[in-house]
Design an enzyme around this catalytic site. Structure first.
Site, short mmCIF file in Angstrom:
data_model
loop_
_atom_site.label_atom_id
_atom_site.label_comp_id
_atom_site.label_asym_id
_atom_site.label_seq_id
_atom_site.Cartn_x
_atom_site.Cartn_y
_atom_site.Cartn_z
CG ASP A 1 -6.57 70.11 19.72
OD1 ASP A 1 -6.30 69.47 20.75
OD2 ASP A 1 -7.67 70.62 19.51
CG ASN B 1 -16.33 78.19 17.90
OD1 ASN B 1 -16.17 77.01 18.19
ND2 ASN B 1 -15.33 78.99 17.58
CG HIS C 1 -13.65 74.69 18.38
ND1 HIS C 1 -13.11 75.83 18.91
CD2 HIS C 1 -13.61 73.77 19.38
CE1 HIS C 1 -12.76 75.61 20.16
NE2 HIS C 1 -13.05 74.37 20.48
CD GLU D 1 -11.53 78.10 16.52
OE1 GLU D 1 -12.75 77.96 16.72
OE2 GLU D 1 -10.73 78.31 17.44
C1 F6R Z 1 -9.33 69.86 22.78
C2 F6R Z 1 -10.12 70.24 21.62
C3 F6R Z 1 -11.23 71.23 21.69
C4 F6R Z 1 -12.12 71.02 22.92
C5 F6R Z 1 -13.24 72.05 22.97
C6 F6R Z 1 -14.07 71.91 24.21
O1 F6R Z 1 -8.34 68.90 22.43
O2 F6R Z 1 -9.83 69.78 20.56
O3 F6R Z 1 -12.02 71.12 20.52
O4 F6R Z 1 -12.65 69.72 22.87
O5 F6R Z 1 -12.70 73.33 22.91
O6 F6R Z 1 -13.28 72.24 25.32
P1 F6R Z 1 -13.82 72.02 26.81
O7 F6R Z 1 -13.92 70.54 27.04
O8 F6R Z 1 -12.75 72.63 27.69
O9 F6R Z 1 -15.13 72.70 26.90
#
Ligand code: F6R
Length: 254
Positions: free
Chosen positions: A67, A136, A138, A143
């Protein structure tokens, strides 16, 4: 789903990097799906260390990132393109033309997403997809409520994700409200998935993903329907799974 429970963060990174390097040794033309965020930083550090120590050659690797914020300039300090350069691409010899990150500067996001999907197909699909997980549930920026059938697309970020990530921006109001992300179906097409989760803040999402129902309200729950997923968890992230981590994983993957 297979669950690997380790004690601490360094072991999560060690385990994940070892799995990727083992696959790469068998198949140097590996196609990797990559994640950003705080969780995989140590994983990239470990890959770079091994690359330097063992003088590895990563020139056959192709990558697709999960992403990118939208809109954002590639050169913005908080863009995922910059993150990937700083933590990984600037330190290894993956050719630039084999690196694919959704373009946060694209004028036509639909066209950009189609181009990205076509790139994955042309590369023969993702061999190993690295994932983190949001509090959450995701995965990527898919989301809660994202259709399981989604391909790469533009998303409006939820308030909780904006709150979680805006702390990284010098001025939190600069945090983009949208992102481009691989869709859930795109992620599910990967041949193998490694999900890394660290800390108690992720424990409830991990519990629901593993032990709750498969529902679009909990995007990571779809992973139970994938034939080859490994969750690598530290003690905190696994803390709500109860004693029988392996048993729970085996039961829920049936
Ligand atoms: C990042 C992504 C997100 C993160 C998630 C956890 O490329 O796709 O889904 O993996 O938000 O983020 P952290 O590792 O910062 O807790």
């Amino acid at each position: 789903m297979k669950v690997v429970k380790v004690e601490k963060y360094e072991e999560v990174c060690e385990h994940a990097s070892e799995m990727v390097l083992t696959a790469w040794k068998q198949h140097p033309q590996l196609v990797l799906g990559l994640a950003t965020g705080s969780t995989p930083i140590g994983f990239y550090r470990r890959l770079v260390e091994r690359y330097l120590q063992e003088r590895l050659d990563f020139s056959g690797i192709t990558t697709f990132n999960l992403d990118e914020y939208y809109p954002i300039k590639r050169s913005h300090p908080q863009s995922f393109a910059r993150f990937m350069k700083e933590h990984f691409f600037d330190h290894v010899n993956i050719p630039a033309e084999q690196i694919h990150i959704l373009n946060g500067e694209a004028l036509d996001t639909g066209e950009e997403c189609s181009r990205f999907e076509a790139g994955i197909d042309a590369a023969g699909g993702v061999d190993i997809q690295i994932l983190g997980i949001g509090r959450n549930g995701h995965i990527g920026f898919n989301e809660p409520g994202t259709p399981f059938g989604s391909r790469s697309h533009l998303v409006a970020l939820t308030a909780s994700t904006i709150q979680a990530n805006s702390r990284f921006f010098a001025d939190p109001s600069e945090m983009p409200r949208h992102a481009l992300t691989m869709g859930i179906q795109t992620i599910m097409k990967s041949k193998k998935i490694l999900l890394l989760a660290v800390g108690e803040g992720k424990a409830e999402a991990i519990r629901l993903a593993l032990q709750g129902p498969v529902t679009e309200a909990m995007p990571a729950s779809i992973l139970k329907r994938h034939p080859d997923v490994t969750l690598i968890l530290d003690r905190g992230a696994a803390s709500l799974l109860g004693g029988g981590v392996q048993d729970a994983a085996a039961r829920d993957s049936q």
